[in-house]
Design a protein around this motif. Structure first.
Motif, PDB file in Angstrom:
ATOM      1  N   PRO A 127       8.935   2.160  -3.268  1.00  0.00           N
ATOM      2  CA  PRO A 127       8.112   2.168  -4.488  1.00  0.00           C
ATOM      3  C   PRO A 127       7.458   0.817  -4.772  1.00  0.00           C
ATOM      4  O   PRO A 127       6.290   0.752  -5.172  1.00  0.00           O
ATOM      5  CB  PRO A 127       9.112   2.539  -5.593  1.00  0.00           C
ATOM      6  N   ASN A 128       8.210  -0.264  -4.544  1.00  0.00           N
ATOM      7  CA  ASN A 128       7.646  -1.593  -4.804  1.00  0.00           C
ATOM      8  C   ASN A 128       6.620  -2.007  -3.756  1.00  0.00           C
ATOM      9  O   ASN A 128       5.700  -2.775  -4.046  1.00  0.00           O
ATOM     10  CB  ASN A 128       8.762  -2.630  -4.881  1.00  0.00           C
ATOM     11  N   LEU A 134       4.534   0.132  -2.459  1.00  0.00           N
ATOM     12  CA  LEU A 134       3.340   0.836  -2.931  1.00  0.00           C
ATOM     13  C   LEU A 134       2.725   0.138  -4.141  1.00  0.00           C
ATOM     14  O   LEU A 134       1.495   0.035  -4.257  1.00  0.00           O
ATOM     15  CB  LEU A 134       3.691   2.285  -3.277  1.00  0.00           C
ATOM     16  N   LYS A 135       3.572  -0.378  -5.041  1.00  0.00           N
ATOM     17  CA  LYS A 135       3.081  -1.063  -6.230  1.00  0.00           C
ATOM     18  C   LYS A 135       2.328  -2.340  -5.869  1.00  0.00           C
ATOM     19  O   LYS A 135       1.255  -2.612  -6.412  1.00  0.00           O
ATOM     20  CB  LYS A 135       4.254  -1.381  -7.174  1.00  0.00           C
ATOM     21  N   LEU A 136       2.900  -3.133  -4.937  1.00  0.00           N
ATOM     22  CA  LEU A 136       2.213  -4.357  -4.538  1.00  0.00           C
ATOM     23  C   LEU A 136       0.914  -4.025  -3.811  1.00  0.00           C
ATOM     24  O   LEU A 136      -0.106  -4.699  -4.002  1.00  0.00           O
ATOM     25  CB  LEU A 136       3.114  -5.215  -3.641  1.00  0.00           C
ATOM     26  N   ILE A 140      -4.854  -2.934  -0.235  1.00  0.00           N
ATOM     27  CA  ILE A 140      -3.636  -2.124  -0.299  1.00  0.00           C
ATOM     28  C   ILE A 140      -2.798  -2.325   0.965  1.00  0.00           C
ATOM     29  O   ILE A 140      -1.579  -2.524   0.901  1.00  0.00           O
ATOM     30  CB  ILE A 140      -3.992  -0.636  -0.493  1.00  0.00           C
ATOM     31  N   MET A 179      -1.047  -1.439  -4.360  1.00  0.00           N
ATOM     32  CA  MET A 179      -2.038  -1.079  -5.367  1.00  0.00           C
ATOM     33  C   MET A 179      -2.520  -2.312  -6.139  1.00  0.00           C
ATOM     34  O   MET A 179      -3.704  -2.410  -6.481  1.00  0.00           O
ATOM     35  CB  MET A 179      -1.448  -0.051  -6.337  1.00  0.00           C
ATOM     36  N   SER A 180      -1.619  -3.247  -6.383  1.00  0.00           N
ATOM     37  CA  SER A 180      -2.019  -4.472  -7.089  1.00  0.00           C
ATOM     38  C   SER A 180      -3.052  -5.250  -6.283  1.00  0.00           C
ATOM     39  O   SER A 180      -4.061  -5.717  -6.824  1.00  0.00           O
ATOM     40  CB  SER A 180      -0.798  -5.355  -7.354  1.00  0.00           C
ATOM     41  N   TYR A 225      10.883  -5.338   0.310  1.00  0.00           N
ATOM     42  CA  TYR A 225      10.765  -4.523  -0.894  1.00  0.00           C
ATOM     43  C   TYR A 225      11.148  -3.068  -0.611  1.00  0.00           C
ATOM     44  O   TYR A 225      11.041  -2.589   0.528  1.00  0.00           O
ATOM     45  CB  TYR A 225       9.337  -4.556  -1.417  1.00  0.00           C
ATOM     46  N   SER A 239       1.947 -11.297  -8.249  1.00  0.00           N
ATOM     47  CA  SER A 239       2.327 -10.274  -7.266  1.00  0.00           C
ATOM     48  C   SER A 239       2.688 -10.897  -5.925  1.00  0.00           C
ATOM     49  O   SER A 239       3.720 -10.590  -5.331  1.00  0.00           O
ATOM     50  CB  SER A 239       1.173  -9.265  -7.078  1.00  0.00           C
ATOM     51  N   ALA A 253       4.699  -6.963   1.090  1.00  0.00           N
ATOM     52  CA  ALA A 253       5.880  -6.420   0.426  1.00  0.00           C
ATOM     53  C   ALA A 253       6.934  -6.001   1.449  1.00  0.00           C
ATOM     54  O   ALA A 253       8.136  -6.229   1.239  1.00  0.00           O
ATOM     55  CB  ALA A 253       5.485  -5.223  -0.448  1.00  0.00           C
TER      56      ALA A 253
END
Length: 423
Positions: free
Chosen positions: A246-247, A249-251, A231, A253-254, A243, A62, A238
């Protein structure tokens, strides 16, 4: 020698999730732990390591792309590429000196324990490559086997001393009683970072900034929770990488997942180690009184602390910024950016988890690391040439793990100093 090298490589390739249970089982029997309990401990440690590696893989896959996106987005132009520790490790294992160093490291470690010159039994065989890299550096420079072996042993002794000295802090801060971190990179960054951190903590004004995760959580409630911190930091990385939402937010959460899961994975591994530690202490007390022994483990266990993870992740953009503004630096940080949290393993406990003090200390250390990695470029390029594929457009490579490591750099300087003697 090729047969020995192939045997060693096949053992290394099995991976820690298989080899650690075997090693723990054998060590348990040596320390008179009942076979059934030793077997259960080994399997539990293996399962814990599987969990840790899964979370670490999430971290590196990530953060790595996010860091690389930052490099591309801001158009950094530096002439030496940080190829990362996997490339340098491959170059290290390919050197003729590597195979013979594994048994030498083991024998030296056991000998030092028997002579009561160290308390650390280093069972982290996969990170022996740091010590072997020191020997490989000396061999590449001098082409002398005996001098290279001596340098590997010197490096090992230095790492074991640092591991012994920092083990009480590792126990106090991480809750890893009976564990030390003889990981070469963590030890070297700690060697610089701990005294620098002490100085930072004495600076008027700054010394009063107490920004530990517990303090953040107390002041900001749910926003101070480690997972929420993860987060926020993930989203920041990100965003800096350009980014999409959406990406981002994804990073985020990761990274929140890494912050939440890692302490639980470390706890599982420690459940398996406790019977071995108890057996070791009982045997040592019978034979030597109150003598203590530490099990040397991967500094990756430190990432179970939110403060260490937060410090490491914040150092990613800071390291890139330093690379641009630092006079004399030619290194483009790249491959090792995702592993910076491991470099902070011994710095953060010395600052009692204070993230501000830890980040400031790590920033100063990284200044030296970038300059050392620049100086190390020609030697590491020679070591890896023809063995690993260089990043696109790179004619010279280095890394932060080995090239930015003061212990390795001192071995390099010593090797260059004595090199004329071997002509």
């Amino acid at each position: 020698m090729k047969v020995l090298s192939d045997v060693v490589q096949s053992i290394i390739n099995v991976g820690p999730s298989v080899m650690l249970p075997i090693i723990i089982f054998i060590v348990g029997l040596i320390f008179r732990v009942k076979p059934g309990k030793a077997l259960t401990s080994g399997i539990t440690v293996g399962i814990g390591m599987i969990g840790i590696n899964l979370v670490l893989n999430l971290l590196t896959t990530s953060v790595g792309p996010a860091a690389q996106a930052m490099v591309k987005r801001f158009g950094f132009h530096l002439t030496i590429i940080d190829a990362g520790w996997p490339a340098v490790s491959a170059g290290t294992w390919a050197q003729p000196i590597s195979a013979i160093m594994i048994p030498i490291i083991l024998v030296v470690n056991v000998g030092l324990i028997l002579l009561n010159l160290t308390k650390t039994l280093d069972i982290d065989i996969w990170n022996y490559w740091h010590m072997i890299a020191a020997a490989a550096t000396a061999y590449v420079v001098t082409k002398n086997w005996w001098f290279a072996i001596l340098c590997g042993i010197i490096y090992e002794i230095a790492v074991l001393i640092i591991a012994d000295k920092t083990a009480p802090k590792v126990a106090e801060f991480y809750g890893l009683d009976g564990i030390s971190f003889p990981t070469g990179s963590a030890a070297a960054y700690g060697l610089l970072g701990i005294p620098i951190g002490w100085v930072v903590s004495k600076i008027p004004g700054i010394r009063k900034w107490d920004v530990a995760p517990q303090t953040i959580q107390k002041r900001f409630g749910v926003f101070g929770e480690p997972m929420v911190m993860g987060i926020v930091i993930g989203m920041l990385l990100a965003a800096l990488g350009g980014y999409s939402v959406p990406n981002i937010l994804k990073l985020g959460m990761s990274m929140g997942g890494v912050m939440f899961l890692m302490p639980r994975m470390v706890k599982i591994l420690m459940e398996g180690l406790i019977p071995i530690q108890e057996g070791a202490q009982k045997l040592l007390q019978e034979k030597y009184g109150n003598r203590k022994i530490y099990l040397g483990m991967d500094a990756a266990l430190s990432t179970g602390s939110p403060a260490t993870l937060a410090t490491g992740l914040l150092m990613v953009p800071i390291t890139l910024f330093l690379a641009i503004i630092l006079p004399g630096n030619r290194v483009l940080p790249f491959g090792d950016l995702a592993t910076i949290p491991f470099f902070a393993a011994l710095i953060v406990p010395s600052r009692k988890g204070n993230i501000v003090h830890s980040v400031l200390s790590a920033t100063i250390v990284m200044v030296f690391a970038l300059l050392m990695a620049t100086d190390f470029g020609p030697t590491l390029t020679s070591m890896m040439h023809g063995i690993v594929a260089f990043p696109k457009g790179a004619s010279e490579v280095t890394n932060l793990d080995t090239g930015g490591n003061i212990l390795n750099w001192l071995i390099l300087k010593l090797s260059q100093l004595v090199q004329p003697l071997f002509n």
